[in-house]
Motif scaffolding. Structure first.
Motif, PDB file in Angstrom:
ATOM      1  N   GLY A   9       0.823  -1.192   0.000  1.00 11.65           N
ATOM      2  CA  GLY A   9       0.000   0.000   0.000  1.00 11.65           C
ATOM      3  C   GLY A   9       0.859   1.243   0.000  1.00 11.65           C
ATOM      4  N   ILE A  10       0.421   2.248  -0.729  1.00 12.04           N
ATOM      5  CA  ILE A  10       1.093   3.543  -0.739  1.00 12.04           C
ATOM      6  C   ILE A  10       0.013   4.613  -0.872  1.00 12.04           C
ATOM      7  N   ALA A  11       0.133   5.661  -0.070  1.00 11.73           N
ATOM      8  CA  ALA A  11      -0.847   6.749  -0.097  1.00 11.73           C
ATOM      9  C   ALA A  11      -0.144   8.036   0.292  1.00 11.73           C
ATOM     10  N   TYR A  12      -0.721   9.155  -0.102  1.00 14.94           N
ATOM     11  CA  TYR A  12      -0.172  10.437   0.324  1.00 14.94           C
ATOM     12  C   TYR A  12      -1.293  11.326   0.834  1.00 14.94           C
ATOM     13  N   ASP A  13      -0.933  12.280   1.654  1.00 16.42           N
ATOM     14  CA  ASP A  13      -1.885  13.154   2.331  1.00 16.42           C
ATOM     15  C   ASP A  13      -2.009  14.470   1.576  1.00 16.42           C
ATOM     16  N   LYS A  14      -3.061  14.623   0.773  1.00 15.04           N
ATOM     17  CA  LYS A  14      -3.268  15.853  -0.005  1.00 15.04           C
ATOM     18  C   LYS A  14      -3.512  17.059   0.895  1.00 15.04           C
ATOM     19  N   LYS A  15      -4.210  16.885   1.991  1.00  9.65           N
ATOM     20  CA  LYS A  15      -4.545  18.003   2.873  1.00  9.65           C
ATOM     21  C   LYS A  15      -3.309  18.640   3.487  1.00  9.65           C
ATOM     22  N   ARG A  16      -2.277  17.847   3.707  1.00 10.20           N
ATOM     23  CA  ARG A  16      -1.061  18.368   4.328  1.00 10.20           C
ATOM     24  C   ARG A  16       0.017  18.704   3.305  1.00 10.20           C
ATOM     25  N   ALA A  17      -0.334  18.663   2.040  1.00 12.05           N
ATOM     26  CA  ALA A  17       0.624  18.987   0.987  1.00 12.05           C
ATOM     27  C   ALA A  17       0.895  20.489   0.978  1.00 12.05           C
ATOM     28  N   HIS A  18       2.109  20.842   0.667  1.00  8.52           N
ATOM     29  CA  HIS A  18       2.476  22.252   0.559  1.00  8.52           C
ATOM     30  C   HIS A  18       2.157  22.747  -0.854  1.00  8.52           C
ATOM     31  N   ILE A  19       2.046  24.037  -1.016  1.00  5.87           N
ATOM     32  CA  ILE A  19       1.684  24.622  -2.305  1.00  5.87           C
ATOM     33  C   ILE A  19       2.659  24.216  -3.406  1.00  5.87           C
ATOM     34  N   TYR A  20       3.948  24.194  -3.116  1.00  7.67           N
ATOM     35  CA  TYR A  20       4.952  23.935  -4.146  1.00  7.67           C
ATOM     36  C   TYR A  20       5.371  22.477  -4.242  1.00  7.67           C
ATOM     37  N   LEU A  21       4.823  21.631  -3.387  1.00  9.24           N
ATOM     38  CA  LEU A  21       5.196  20.223  -3.388  1.00  9.24           C
ATOM     39  C   LEU A  21       4.015  19.370  -3.835  1.00  9.24           C
ATOM     40  N   ALA A  22       4.299  18.266  -4.461  1.00  2.30           N
ATOM     41  CA  ALA A  22       3.233  17.351  -4.864  1.00  2.30           C
ATOM     42  C   ALA A  22       2.613  16.687  -3.634  1.00  2.30           C
ATOM     43  N   PHE A  23       3.395  16.459  -2.608  1.00  2.00           N
ATOM     44  CA  PHE A  23       2.900  15.866  -1.373  1.00  2.00           C
ATOM     45  C   PHE A  23       3.840  16.243  -0.233  1.00  2.00           C
ATOM     46  N   ALA A  24       3.333  16.200   0.969  1.00  4.27           N
ATOM     47  CA  ALA A  24       4.166  16.470   2.136  1.00  4.27           C
ATOM     48  C   ALA A  24       4.682  15.171   2.749  1.00  4.27           C
ATOM     49  N   HIS A  25       3.801  14.190   2.868  1.00  2.00           N
ATOM     50  CA  HIS A  25       4.166  12.891   3.443  1.00  2.00           C
ATOM     51  C   HIS A  25       3.546  11.786   2.614  1.00  2.00           C
ATOM     52  N   ILE A  26       4.234  10.656   2.581  1.00  2.00           N
ATOM     53  CA  ILE A  26       3.630   9.465   1.995  1.00  2.00           C
ATOM     54  C   ILE A  26       3.613   8.381   3.069  1.00  2.00           C
ATOM     55  N   TYR A  27       2.709   7.459   2.892  1.00  5.08           N
ATOM     56  CA  TYR A  27       2.552   6.345   3.815  1.00  5.08           C
ATOM     57  C   TYR A  27       2.795   5.064   3.039  1.00  5.08           C
ATOM     58  N   LEU A  28       3.670   4.214   3.556  1.00  3.08           N
ATOM     59  CA  LEU A  28       3.992   2.938   2.929  1.00  3.08           C
ATOM     60  C   LEU A  28       3.561   1.819   3.865  1.00  3.08           C
ATOM     61  N   ALA A  29       2.939   0.791   3.302  1.00  4.18           N
ATOM     62  CA  ALA A  29       2.493  -0.345   4.105  1.00  4.18           C
ATOM     63  C   ALA A  29       2.981  -1.635   3.473  1.00  4.18           C
ATOM     64  N   PHE A  30       3.506  -2.515   4.294  1.00  5.10           N
ATOM     65  CA  PHE A  30       3.783  -3.877   3.855  1.00  5.10           C
ATOM     66  C   PHE A  30       3.838  -4.785   5.073  1.00  5.10           C
ATOM     67  N   ASN A  31       3.506  -6.045   4.818  1.00  2.53           N
ATOM     68  CA  ASN A  31       3.275  -7.007   5.896  1.00  2.53           C
ATOM     69  C   ASN A  31       2.281  -6.372   6.871  1.00  2.53           C
ATOM     70  N   ASP A  32       2.620  -6.199   8.125  1.00  2.00           N
ATOM     71  CA  ASP A  32       1.718  -5.486   9.033  1.00  2.00           C
ATOM     72  C   ASP A  32       2.393  -4.231   9.602  1.00  2.00           C
ATOM     73  N   TYR A  33       3.327  -3.674   8.832  1.00  2.00           N
ATOM     74  CA  TYR A  33       4.032  -2.446   9.203  1.00  2.00           C
ATOM     75  C   TYR A  33       3.547  -1.269   8.367  1.00  2.00           C
ATOM     76  N   LEU A  34       3.568  -0.088   8.976  1.00  2.00           N
ATOM     77  CA  LEU A  34       3.163   1.142   8.312  1.00  2.00           C
ATOM     78  C   LEU A  34       4.218   2.200   8.591  1.00  2.00           C
ATOM     79  N   PHE A  35       4.645   2.911   7.540  1.00  3.55           N
ATOM     80  CA  PHE A  35       5.680   3.940   7.674  1.00  3.55           C
ATOM     81  C   PHE A  35       5.187   5.266   7.114  1.00  3.55           C
ATOM     82  N   LYS A  36       5.488   6.347   7.825  1.00  2.00           N
ATOM     83  CA  LYS A  36       5.241   7.710   7.351  1.00  2.00           C
ATOM     84  C   LYS A  36       6.595   8.254   6.917  1.00  2.00           C
ATOM     85  N   VAL A  37       6.681   8.679   5.652  1.00  2.00           N
ATOM     86  CA  VAL A  37       7.949   9.084   5.054  1.00  2.00           C
ATOM     87  C   VAL A  37       7.805  10.492   4.495  1.00  2.00           C
TER      88      VAL A  37
END
Length: 81
Positions: A9-37
């Motif tokens: 799984g991969i997702a990004y947070d549009k609400k927290r995105a900055h004006i000049y950036l495509a995204f501020a944070h992305i979330y990666l999921a695999f197995n039963d772990y979740l990472f905010k990058v």
């Protein structure tokens, strides 16, 4: 992690995105772990669901993270801080 697991799984947070950036944070999921990058690839936070099941997919909507688990359908959600 170095166990050759595919990203489930991969997702990004549009609400927290900055004006000049495509995204501020992305979330990666695999197995039963979740990472905010951040945009530079630095891990800001991590977590684990102790369900014994893998992620089927994730999404972010209105400051909530939704995670679908594999095997028997179950949807988890959590408010993003």
């Amino acid at each position: 992690m170095r166990n050759n697991s595919p990203v489930q799984g991969i997702a990004y947070d549009k609400k927290r995105a900055h004006i000049y950036l495509a995204f501020a944070h992305i979330y990666l999921a695999f197995n039963d772990y979740l990472f905010k990058v951040n945009r530079d690839g630095m891990v800001l936070a991590n977590g684990r669901f102790h369900t014994g099941r893998e992620f089927e997919g994730i999404c972010v909507n209105n400051s909530h993270l939704y995670a679908e688990l594999a095997q028997r359908p179950e949807l988890l959600h959590q408010k993003i801080k």
